[in-house]
Design a protein around this motif. Structure first.
Motif, PDB file in Angstrom:
ATOM      1  N   SER A   1      -1.843 -10.269   3.653  1.00  0.00           N
ATOM      2  CA  SER A   1      -0.871 -10.770   2.678  1.00  0.00           C
ATOM      3  C   SER A   1       0.511 -10.156   2.907  1.00  0.00           C
ATOM      4  O   SER A   1       1.516 -10.756   2.551  1.00  0.00           O
ATOM      5  CB  SER A   1      -1.351 -10.467   1.261  1.00  0.00           C
ATOM      6  OG  SER A   1      -1.469  -9.070   1.070  1.00  0.00           O
ATOM      7  N   ARG A   2       0.551  -8.979   3.494  1.00  0.00           N
ATOM      8  CA  ARG A   2       1.841  -8.328   3.739  1.00  0.00           C
ATOM      9  C   ARG A   2       2.473  -8.812   5.032  1.00  0.00           C
ATOM     10  O   ARG A   2       3.665  -9.153   5.054  1.00  0.00           O
ATOM     11  CB  ARG A   2       1.658  -6.809   3.778  1.00  0.00           C
ATOM     12  CG  ARG A   2       2.926  -6.047   4.170  1.00  0.00           C
ATOM     13  CD  ARG A   2       2.715  -4.546   4.130  1.00  0.00           C
ATOM     14  NE  ARG A   2       3.873  -3.829   4.658  1.00  0.00           N
ATOM     15  CZ  ARG A   2       3.953  -2.509   4.767  1.00  0.00           C
ATOM     16  NH1 ARG A   2       2.936  -1.750   4.372  1.00  0.00           N
ATOM     17  NH2 ARG A   2       5.031  -1.942   5.264  1.00  0.00           N
TER      18      ARG A   2
ATOM     19  N   GLU B   1       7.068  -3.120  -2.648  1.00  0.00           N
ATOM     20  CA  GLU B   1       7.780  -4.396  -2.752  1.00  0.00           C
ATOM     21  C   GLU B   1       6.849  -5.568  -2.480  1.00  0.00           C
ATOM     22  O   GLU B   1       6.886  -6.593  -3.177  1.00  0.00           O
ATOM     23  CB  GLU B   1       8.950  -4.428  -1.768  1.00  0.00           C
ATOM     24  CG  GLU B   1      10.109  -3.505  -2.146  1.00  0.00           C
ATOM     25  CD  GLU B   1      11.192  -3.490  -1.084  1.00  0.00           C
ATOM     26  OE1 GLU B   1      10.922  -3.971   0.042  1.00  0.00           O
ATOM     27  OE2 GLU B   1      12.299  -3.016  -1.376  1.00  0.00           O
ATOM     28  N   SER B   2       6.017  -5.419  -1.448  1.00  0.00           N
ATOM     29  CA  SER B   2       5.078  -6.488  -1.113  1.00  0.00           C
ATOM     30  C   SER B   2       4.074  -6.713  -2.238  1.00  0.00           C
ATOM     31  O   SER B   2       3.776  -7.859  -2.610  1.00  0.00           O
ATOM     32  CB  SER B   2       4.336  -6.139   0.188  1.00  0.00           C
ATOM     33  OG  SER B   2       3.375  -7.123   0.502  1.00  0.00           O
TER      34      SER B   2
ATOM     35  N   LEU C   1       3.771 -10.225  -4.322  1.00  0.00           N
ATOM     36  CA  LEU C   1       2.516 -10.991  -4.335  1.00  0.00           C
ATOM     37  C   LEU C   1       1.958 -11.116  -5.749  1.00  0.00           C
ATOM     38  O   LEU C   1       1.409 -12.163  -6.125  1.00  0.00           O
ATOM     39  CB  LEU C   1       1.490 -10.313  -3.421  1.00  0.00           C
ATOM     40  CG  LEU C   1       1.817 -10.373  -1.925  1.00  0.00           C
ATOM     41  CD1 LEU C   1       0.894  -9.455  -1.145  1.00  0.00           C
ATOM     42  CD2 LEU C   1       1.708 -11.800  -1.412  1.00  0.00           C
ATOM     43  N   ALA C   2       2.099 -10.052  -6.543  1.00  0.00           N
ATOM     44  CA  ALA C   2       1.642 -10.112  -7.934  1.00  0.00           C
ATOM     45  C   ALA C   2       2.446 -11.144  -8.727  1.00  0.00           C
ATOM     46  O   ALA C   2       1.896 -11.882  -9.551  1.00  0.00           O
ATOM     47  CB  ALA C   2       1.743  -8.731  -8.580  1.00  0.00           C
ATOM     48  N   GLN C   3       3.757 -11.199  -8.478  1.00  0.00           N
ATOM     49  CA  GLN C   3       4.594 -12.193  -9.158  1.00  0.00           C
ATOM     50  C   GLN C   3       4.166 -13.614  -8.787  1.00  0.00           C
ATOM     51  O   GLN C   3       4.121 -14.501  -9.646  1.00  0.00           O
ATOM     52  CB  GLN C   3       6.061 -11.974  -8.795  1.00  0.00           C
ATOM     53  CG  GLN C   3       6.676 -10.747  -9.450  1.00  0.00           C
ATOM     54  CD  GLN C   3       8.085 -10.475  -8.968  1.00  0.00           C
ATOM     55  OE1 GLN C   3       8.437 -10.794  -7.830  1.00  0.00           O
ATOM     56  NE2 GLN C   3       8.899  -9.878  -9.812  1.00  0.00           N
ATOM     57  N   GLN C   4       3.852 -13.827  -7.517  1.00  0.00           N
ATOM     58  CA  GLN C   4       3.396 -15.157  -7.093  1.00  0.00           C
ATOM     59  C   GLN C   4       2.115 -15.547  -7.816  1.00  0.00           C
ATOM     60  O   GLN C   4       1.970 -16.677  -8.290  1.00  0.00           O
ATOM     61  CB  GLN C   4       3.163 -15.167  -5.580  1.00  0.00           C
ATOM     62  CG  GLN C   4       4.421 -15.051  -4.753  1.00  0.00           C
ATOM     63  CD  GLN C   4       4.114 -14.960  -3.264  1.00  0.00           C
ATOM     64  OE1 GLN C   4       3.027 -15.301  -2.804  1.00  0.00           O
ATOM     65  NE2 GLN C   4       5.064 -14.459  -2.500  1.00  0.00           N
TER      66      GLN C   4
ATOM     67  N   LEU D   1      -4.103 -11.702  -9.207  1.00  0.00           N
ATOM     68  CA  LEU D   1      -2.952 -10.800  -9.146  1.00  0.00           C
ATOM     69  C   LEU D   1      -3.366  -9.421  -8.655  1.00  0.00           C
ATOM     70  O   LEU D   1      -2.733  -8.842  -7.764  1.00  0.00           O
ATOM     71  CB  LEU D   1      -2.312 -10.732 -10.534  1.00  0.00           C
ATOM     72  CG  LEU D   1      -1.043  -9.905 -10.742  1.00  0.00           C
ATOM     73  CD1 LEU D   1      -0.253 -10.450 -11.926  1.00  0.00           C
ATOM     74  CD2 LEU D   1      -1.374  -8.437 -11.003  1.00  0.00           C
ATOM     75  N   LEU D   2      -4.437  -8.890  -9.217  1.00  0.00           N
ATOM     76  CA  LEU D   2      -4.893  -7.551  -8.830  1.00  0.00           C
ATOM     77  C   LEU D   2      -5.378  -7.525  -7.382  1.00  0.00           C
ATOM     78  O   LEU D   2      -5.141  -6.560  -6.652  1.00  0.00           O
ATOM     79  CB  LEU D   2      -6.007  -7.092  -9.768  1.00  0.00           C
ATOM     80  CG  LEU D   2      -5.617  -6.890 -11.242  1.00  0.00           C
ATOM     81  CD1 LEU D   2      -6.813  -6.421 -12.051  1.00  0.00           C
ATOM     82  CD2 LEU D   2      -4.468  -5.894 -11.369  1.00  0.00           C
ATOM     83  N   ASP D   3      -6.059  -8.595  -6.947  1.00  0.00           N
ATOM     84  CA  ASP D   3      -6.556  -8.656  -5.564  1.00  0.00           C
ATOM     85  C   ASP D   3      -5.405  -8.658  -4.569  1.00  0.00           C
ATOM     86  O   ASP D   3      -5.443  -7.970  -3.543  1.00  0.00           O
ATOM     87  CB  ASP D   3      -7.416  -9.903  -5.368  1.00  0.00           C
ATOM     88  CG  ASP D   3      -8.769  -9.788  -6.063  1.00  0.00           C
ATOM     89  OD1 ASP D   3      -9.153  -8.658  -6.422  1.00  0.00           O
ATOM     90  OD2 ASP D   3      -9.430 -10.824  -6.252  1.00  0.00           O
ATOM     91  N   ARG D   4      -4.359  -9.435  -4.868  1.00  0.00           N
ATOM     92  CA  ARG D   4      -3.225  -9.501  -3.936  1.00  0.00           C
ATOM     93  C   ARG D   4      -2.451  -8.186  -3.905  1.00  0.00           C
ATOM     94  O   ARG D   4      -2.018  -7.733  -2.846  1.00  0.00           O
ATOM     95  CB  ARG D   4      -2.303 -10.654  -4.339  1.00  0.00           C
ATOM     96  CG  ARG D   4      -2.942 -12.017  -4.176  1.00  0.00           C
ATOM     97  CD  ARG D   4      -1.932 -13.121  -4.370  1.00  0.00           C
ATOM     98  NE  ARG D   4      -2.569 -14.411  -4.566  1.00  0.00           N
ATOM     99  CZ  ARG D   4      -1.910 -15.547  -4.737  1.00  0.00           C
ATOM    100  NH1 ARG D   4      -0.589 -15.535  -4.736  1.00  0.00           N
ATOM    101  NH2 ARG D   4      -2.553 -16.679  -4.919  1.00  0.00           N
TER     102      ARG D   4
END
Length: 491
Positions: free
Chosen positions: A13-14, A133-134, A138-141, A154-157
């Protein structure tokens, strides 16, 4: 500990990279270097992971040559900044040489990818900031995507970007100022915990916890929105003038609020156990109590409604006539009070009304509950759930108190005392009430108030002068006694 290709692939994801040839090696990455072209590979340091910045138009032959050069120079791996489909010869060469070759699913800025990988390899504050930051991005997405499993996604990302497990702990005590506190309304309900405590998690957790708080609040709003709408209508029914009742009853039917059934109202006064009287603290306590009541009573049998009125909590249980509604309502409200006081920072004093049918019955039961709660608090019986008196007098007074017209008329009678200031008005109402209860006997009034009879006589003189009242008139005495009783019950 040095990072590896395998670990970088786990942070998909990063970095957004996938293995397109060779093994997912656990060989440590010692250096990271960029190359504008494949030909520049021969100039990079040995043991480096190479990021090819310009890979838009490369022939299969050039890729074969680059893989041979990378192998001969002992490079750690080859990373393309653009999507790449390797020829079969290049794939076989990379597999045979055990050289990892990576590429993204979609084109990335080469310089940005190089910087991100370099931070990852070097570690320290720069990498911690990049991971944080990453994780936040990702949590915002995930929060924007929403869905039934939004919090879990959210927690997984976030965990994938941070490189450690991130979970919600709803069992640990948590304060509102805790960096990982998940707060609904103003009530901390859980704590966000990362299995790794480093700079990245310390930076990211507060922002991620705020996103989780927003999702939890949104979930509760959806869940309780109909109940909160009906609760607001109940408050209007309790407080309205009699002439407005038919219009509100029509609204109640539209909201499926069964006002024609039987109601038992409870009135709860929630106060800070430490005696803190700030408006901000009082608002926080009431918000937390409302949320707790909604959660506790939501799954209980029967039709429950929770509303805030002034600084108090109003709970209404509605059901068909003839059921044991009062017993069930009392038991559940008692359990609710225990749940609210379980944390030890609040004191709850309550009153419960009698079962009453229809919208007028709802108003009556709420008025009884309020009088009972006020009386219990005035008597210092904190933590109890009081009921209306057996004689019915308080129910009569409650009925008068629940009518805006009656309240206004009775308040108007005592208006001259109120004009003298709150402290003097309190002395006047207390003295006048005791005097009228003692059948105008200064001696018995003095005993009740622990005063000298001359002091009582002096007070009665200035009270009657202020009111312009003739206490020899029976109607005047009765009206003033009623006004004083209602005032003291609501004090």
């Amino acid at each position: 500990m040095p990072q590896t290709i395998a670990e970088m692939l786990r942070r998909q994801s990063r970095f957004g990279l996938a293995l397109i040839a060779g093994p997912a090696a656990e060989v440590p990455i010692r250096h990271v270097a960029g190359a504008d072209t494949l030909a520049a590979i021969e100039r990079v340091p040995q043991d480096s992971l190479i990021v090819v910045l310009g890979a838009e138009s490369i022939s299969g032959y050039e890729i074969d040559v680059a893989i041979r050069q990378a192998t001969s120079r002992g490079l750690t791996g080859l990373v393309f900044a653009a999507p790449m489909r390797l020829p079969i010869t290049a794939t076989r060469l990379a597999d045979r040489a055990h050289l990892p070759v990576l590429a993204p699913d979609s084109a990335r800025d080469g310089a940005e990818l190089l910087l991100d990988i370099d931070r990852f390899v070097r570690g320290g504050a720069s990498d911690a900031l990049a991971r944080a930051e990453s994780a936040i991005s990702l949590a915002q997405q995930a929060a924007e995507e929403g869905g039934a499993d939004a919090v879990r996604n959210l927690l997984d990302r976030a965990a994938e970007a941070l490189g450690c497990r991130v979970r919600l702990d709803e069992t640990m005590p948590v304060g509102e100022s805790d960096p990982g506190a998940v707060v609904v309304g103003r009530q901390p309900v859980a704590r966000l915990v990362a299995d790794l405590d480093d700079d990245a998690t310390r930076v990211a957790l507060p922002a991620i916890a705020a996103l989780v708080s927003r999702l939890r609040q949104r979930e509760l709003n959806r869940r309780f929105a109909p109940a909160l709408t009906r609760a607001g209508l109940i408050v209007q029914i309790v407080l309205c003038d009699r002439a407005q009742l038919p219009h509100l009853v029509e609204q109640a039917f539209q909201l499926d609020l069964p006002v024609e059934q039987t109601h038992v109202a409870a009135w709860l006064k929630v106060q800070d156990a430490r005696g803190e009287a700030s408006l901000d603290r009082a608002r926080q306590i009431l918000d937390e109590a409302e949320l707790s009541a909604l959660q506790v009573l939501h799954a209980k049998p029967g039709d429950w409604h929770v509303a805030t009125l002034g600084g108090d909590l109003v709970v209404v249980c509605t059901g068909p006539a003839g059921t044991d509604l009062h017993r069930r309502a009392r038991a559940e409200v008692q359990r609710l009070m225990e749940a609210l006081t379980g944390r030890g920072d609040v004191v709850v004093t309550g009153g419960i009304g009698t079962p009453q049918a229809g919208p007028d019955g709802l108003r009556q039961s709420a008025a009884e509950a309020r009088v009972a709660a006020d009386s219990a608090r005035a008597a210092g019986r904190h933590g109890t759930l009081a009921e209306t008196d057996a004689t019915g007098l308080r129910r009569i007074l409650a009925g008068l108190s629940s009518s805006p017209l009656s309240r206004d008329l009775l308040a108007e009678m005592l208006g001259p005392l109120d004009a003298m200031g709150a402290a003097r008005a309190k002395v006047g109402v207390t003295t006048l009430s005791a005097y009228l209860d003692a059948q105008s006997s200064p001696t018995r009034t003095a005993e009740t108030l622990h005063l000298h009879p001359n002091a009582v006589a002096y007070r009665i003189r200035w009270i009657t002068e202020a009111l312009g009242a003739d206490l020899a008139d029976p109607d005047t005495r009765f009206a003033l006694q009623l006004a004083c009783r209602v005032r003291l019950l609501n004090a």
